[in-house]
Motif scaffolding. Structure first.
Motif, PDB file in Angstrom:
ATOM      1  N   ILE A 294       0.847  -1.202   0.000  1.00 19.09           N
ATOM      2  CA  ILE A 294       0.000   0.000   0.000  1.00 19.09           C
ATOM      3  C   ILE A 294       0.877   1.244   0.000  1.00 19.09           C
ATOM      4  CG2 ILE A 294      -1.833   1.234   1.230  1.00 19.09           C
ATOM      5  CD1 ILE A 294      -2.599  -1.619   0.248  1.00 19.09           C
ATOM      6  N   ASP A 295       0.543   2.192  -0.846  1.00 17.36           N
ATOM      7  CA  ASP A 295       1.282   3.464  -0.914  1.00 17.36           C
ATOM      8  C   ASP A 295       0.717   4.446   0.120  1.00 17.36           C
ATOM      9  OD1 ASP A 295       2.476   5.853  -1.530  1.00 17.36           O
ATOM     10  OD2 ASP A 295       1.583   6.045  -3.527  1.00 17.36           O
ATOM     11  N   PRO A 296       1.539   4.810   1.116  1.00 15.45           N
ATOM     12  CA  PRO A 296       1.043   5.742   2.135  1.00 15.45           C
ATOM     13  C   PRO A 296       1.202   7.201   1.711  1.00 15.45           C
ATOM     14  CG  PRO A 296       3.253   5.049   2.681  1.00 15.45           C
ATOM     15  CD  PRO A 296       2.919   4.396   1.367  1.00 15.45           C
ATOM     16  N   GLY A 297       1.238   7.448   0.399  1.00 14.08           N
ATOM     17  CA  GLY A 297       1.349   8.821  -0.078  1.00 14.08           C
ATOM     18  C   GLY A 297       2.751   9.208  -0.470  1.00 14.08           C
TER      19      GLY A 297
ATOM     20  N   ALA B  75      -6.706  -0.593  -3.679  1.00 11.07           N
ATOM     21  CA  ALA B  75      -6.185  -1.821  -3.078  1.00 11.07           C
ATOM     22  C   ALA B  75      -7.204  -2.962  -3.013  1.00 11.07           C
ATOM     23  CB  ALA B  75      -5.627  -1.525  -1.686  1.00 11.07           C
ATOM     24  N   PRO B  76      -8.477  -2.690  -2.689  1.00 10.19           N
ATOM     25  CA  PRO B  76      -9.406  -3.819  -2.517  1.00 10.19           C
ATOM     26  C   PRO B  76      -9.477  -4.744  -3.739  1.00 10.19           C
ATOM     27  CG  PRO B  76     -10.335  -1.858  -1.526  1.00 10.19           C
ATOM     28  CD  PRO B  76      -9.094  -1.413  -2.258  1.00 10.19           C
TER      29      PRO B  76
ATOM     30  N   LEU C 134      -1.355 -18.080  -5.069  1.00  7.27           N
ATOM     31  CA  LEU C 134      -0.917 -17.099  -4.073  1.00  7.27           C
ATOM     32  C   LEU C 134      -1.652 -17.295  -2.750  1.00  7.27           C
ATOM     33  CD1 LEU C 134      -0.855 -13.895  -6.371  1.00  7.27           C
ATOM     34  CD2 LEU C 134       0.993 -15.567  -5.966  1.00  7.27           C
ATOM     35  N   VAL C 135      -0.975 -16.972  -1.670  1.00  6.08           N
ATOM     36  CA  VAL C 135      -1.608 -16.973  -0.346  1.00  6.08           C
ATOM     37  C   VAL C 135      -1.650 -15.525   0.136  1.00  6.08           C
ATOM     38  CG1 VAL C 135      -1.510 -17.837   2.022  1.00  6.08           C
ATOM     39  CG2 VAL C 135      -0.547 -19.208   0.140  1.00  6.08           C
ATOM     40  N   TYR C 136      -2.847 -14.988   0.218  1.00  7.11           N
ATOM     41  CA  TYR C 136      -2.998 -13.602   0.678  1.00  7.11           C
ATOM     42  C   TYR C 136      -2.755 -13.539   2.194  1.00  7.11           C
ATOM     43  CZ  TYR C 136      -5.556  -9.532   2.451  1.00  7.11           C
ATOM     44  OH  TYR C 136      -5.911  -8.396   3.130  1.00  7.11           O
ATOM     45  N   CYS C 137      -1.702 -12.815   2.585  1.00  7.75           N
ATOM     46  CA  CYS C 137      -1.343 -12.766   4.013  1.00  7.75           C
ATOM     47  C   CYS C 137      -1.628 -11.417   4.644  1.00  7.75           C
ATOM     48  CB  CYS C 137       0.127 -13.093   4.199  1.00  7.75           C
ATOM     49  SG  CYS C 137       0.533 -14.787   3.751  1.00  7.75           S
ATOM     50  N   GLY C 138      -1.854 -10.395   3.829  1.00  5.56           N
ATOM     51  CA  GLY C 138      -2.124  -9.090   4.425  1.00  5.56           C
ATOM     52  C   GLY C 138      -1.523  -7.956   3.628  1.00  5.56           C
ATOM     53  N   LEU C 139      -1.084  -6.939   4.349  1.00  5.59           N
ATOM     54  CA  LEU C 139      -0.649  -5.691   3.722  1.00  5.59           C
ATOM     55  C   LEU C 139       0.764  -5.311   4.159  1.00  5.59           C
ATOM     56  CD1 LEU C 139      -3.862  -3.536   4.415  1.00  5.59           C
ATOM     57  CD2 LEU C 139      -3.397  -4.983   2.405  1.00  5.59           C
ATOM     58  N   GLN C 140       1.437  -4.587   3.286  1.00  6.13           N
ATOM     59  CA  GLN C 140       2.654  -3.873   3.669  1.00  6.13           C
ATOM     60  C   GLN C 140       2.400  -2.397   3.417  1.00  6.13           C
ATOM     61  OE1 GLN C 140       7.109  -4.592   2.792  1.00  6.13           O
ATOM     62  NE2 GLN C 140       6.457  -3.330   1.069  1.00  6.13           N
ATOM     63  N   CYS C 141       2.875  -1.557   4.309  1.00  2.90           N
ATOM     64  CA  CYS C 141       2.742  -0.118   4.109  1.00  2.90           C
ATOM     65  C   CYS C 141       3.891   0.576   4.826  1.00  2.90           C
ATOM     66  CB  CYS C 141       1.401   0.368   4.658  1.00  2.90           C
ATOM     67  SG  CYS C 141       1.142   2.130   4.381  1.00  2.90           S
TER      68      CYS C 141
END
Lengths: 377, 377
Positions: free
Chosen positions: A146-149, A160-161, A173-180
């Protein structure tokens, strides 16, 4: 190549006799930094996935994991390969891997270690990762970036959704969450500004997390943060783990963030470049053996730590040399005099060296390889 | 570590498929640069001792010597050891070696290769070199290092005769002449200023040479100069050989020196960093895989050479990434797009990489190791 300094290990006074320029870790300080971050994370109820882009070292990654980290981050595939070769099994690669050859290497690495995670910020790349992982026969764990700006990597929260949906639905793929990673706030020198900017980024990330949860894609992991916001991010209760890197070393740039009175952190400088005077034929001026090839230069000048008279200033004197300008009325610097400098910026400085010289007091205790040095591809 | 790109050697289109960031040499241009400098030196009646601090490569040193150079320069003992391990037998180390352990390594190197020269700018160090060479049983060739007013290394001309006398009288040392590198004039962007400053430095050096000759210590070798004054220094007829380095690659910094109309040189840019777009989620902005760890940053931003739309600008986007800002109304950059950049400063950029990727057109022809990378001690 064998270290020039191996013969000095364990010898009293050996630390001062290193062939230089040499990258030095003060082990007492380094160990305190490690311990303090673990205690902080425990108290704050947050996980740690320290960023190995700072140190590129199997030995340090091992110590971080032994102290309770969830694993380590690597910036690049090559860095991750280097740590995996050294036995590190839990790695998040924090930059998108996008090329055909890169994805093939990623799959080979995924087959080789137990717990690899990649990030993705692009639908086409996600499709390629999915296809490659299906072909390879082992699913790949993915965090959506995720781009925090900051606009460096990551997808905007609004977009993102759909990408999360795609990753979660992908068989490979295994969806594990987010990076930001809010890199733009880490070095804000006003504590109030840093706090406000960081909490704002966390607020938006929290909103995204909640929206994803409502859509059935609650992120298990939300990975981000850095040394600059280690004590701010946890209170927002959005990140599940901190990607702190520089806290183990504390360079001049990060020291500047906290140098104001009352603005204390438990981390101290443990990383130095040791350099030797090689020429001193002018009053008040000495030339050392450490210049542009021995310090990253993106964050200003090194700071003299020891060995030079009070009031001395270090400056770059070209590729191969540094200069020390010092008061003319005090003691003279002479060839063979040994100085230590705080580095302006630790990560790219470490990337110049093949090994760490780990000292305790005046003893060289160990030499550790910088396993991931130069592995930027 | 094996190169990630070895499988691409000899394959059409292989150059565009390198795992990046990668350091790339355009061999056609590189070979022309080599040839032009040899022709220039021949015409000017001056010798060449190209500086290997630029390239740190056995293969390139071999080619320079095969083309008629007197040998190569190395900045540091470690760099010289690396080239000697690769079979280079004629090396001048252009920085003073002063420590006890360094002098021991210097003697070992002197025993190992046919034609080693060191520099000295200090009487105490000269005495130590003399004693060590006598103990080692092979005399050490020495150039006395003269400070042309830069105050980096070297002894002032006024103080030089006594040191020359000492070196010439030392049983362990062979007095071979002088070194004088006027680094401060190499990048003066006004051709007239560069010319005047360089000829002034040469005038003073010529006076010293004449005084030494009258005292019976005529220097056989006077080594100095750089790419910035390659066509100025020879006309002063003081230097016997040029220590040119960057001419083989031509970085952005040196291109700037000659970019004015009518100010032509025969050297073109042969060295590039190839990088790949890894993220592009904002209009007019793309993120690449080459940041502070892939370019030396002491001389500004890289210059986009190919792969990006007209009007694009490259900027550093932290340790691991670069950014490309480009016109929003043209073609889009996408992940996997490949760009090439002219490096801001070649020597310290080369020092970040383990190997050169040598391309001819779209073919990867060879991979050469950067043998002396990181050997700054």
């Amino acid at each position: 190549m064998k270290s020039l300094n191996e013969n000095l290990i364990g010898i009293a006074g050996g630390a001062a006799r290193l062939q230089t320029p040499a990258l030095v870790i003060d082990l007492d300080v380094f160990e305190r930094n490690l311990t303090h971050m673990v205690a902080h994370a425990k108290k704050a109820g947050i996980g740690l996935r320290p960023h190995a882009k700072t140190h590129k070292s199997v030995e340090i990654a091992r110590r971080q994991i032994a102290a309770g980290a969830n694993g380590v981050c690597c910036a690049k595939l090559g860095e991750a390969e280097a740590l995996a070769e050294g036995g590190i099994e839990a790695i998040l690669i924090t930059s998108p891997v996008v090329t055909e050859a890169g994805i093939a290497r990623l799959m080979a690495l995924n087959a080789h270690i137990a717990d690899l995670m990649a990030v993705c910020d692009n639908a086409k790349v996600a499709a390629r990762l999915d296809a490659a992982a299906q072909a390879a026969g082992k699913p790949l764990k993915v965090l959506v970036d995720i781009d925090p700006g900051m606009s460096r990597t990551g997808i905007r929260a609004a977009d993102a959704p759909a990408l999360v949906e795609q990753v979660a639905a992908a068989r490979g793929l295994v969806y594990c969450g987010l990076q930001c990673y809010a890199g733009q706030v880490q070095h804000l020198e006003s504590p109030n500004e840093r706090r406000a900017a960081s909490l704002q980024a966390m607020k938006e990330l929290g909103d995204l997390r909640d929206a994803l949860a409502r859509a059935g894609h609650a992120p298990k992991i939300i990975s981000g943060g850095g040394t600059g916001t280690f004590d701010i991010d946890p209170e927002a209760r959005v990140l599940t783990e901190l990607q702190v890197g520089s806290y183990i070393f504390m360079d001049r740039q990060y020291n500047d963030v906290w140098e104001k009175p009352g603005d204390r952190v438990p981390f101290e400088t443990s990383l130095f470049v040791q350099t030797t005077v090689i020429s001193a034929n002018r009053p008040g001026l000495a030339t050392t053996d450490a210049g542009f090839k021995s310090f990253a230069t993106d964050a200003g000048q090194p700071l003299l730590h020891s060995g030079a008279p009070e009031g001395s200033v270090y400056f770059f004197f070209g590729d191969e040399q540094g200069g020390v300008s010092y008061p003319k009325d005090g003691p003279l610097l002479q060839p063979t005099d040994v100085l230590r400098c705080v580095v302006p910026h630790c990560d790219p400085t470490v990337n110049l060296y093949d090994r760490y010289h780990c000292v305790r007091g005046d003893v060289l205790e160990a030499i550790w390889p910088v396993d991931g040095r130069g592995r930027s591809a």
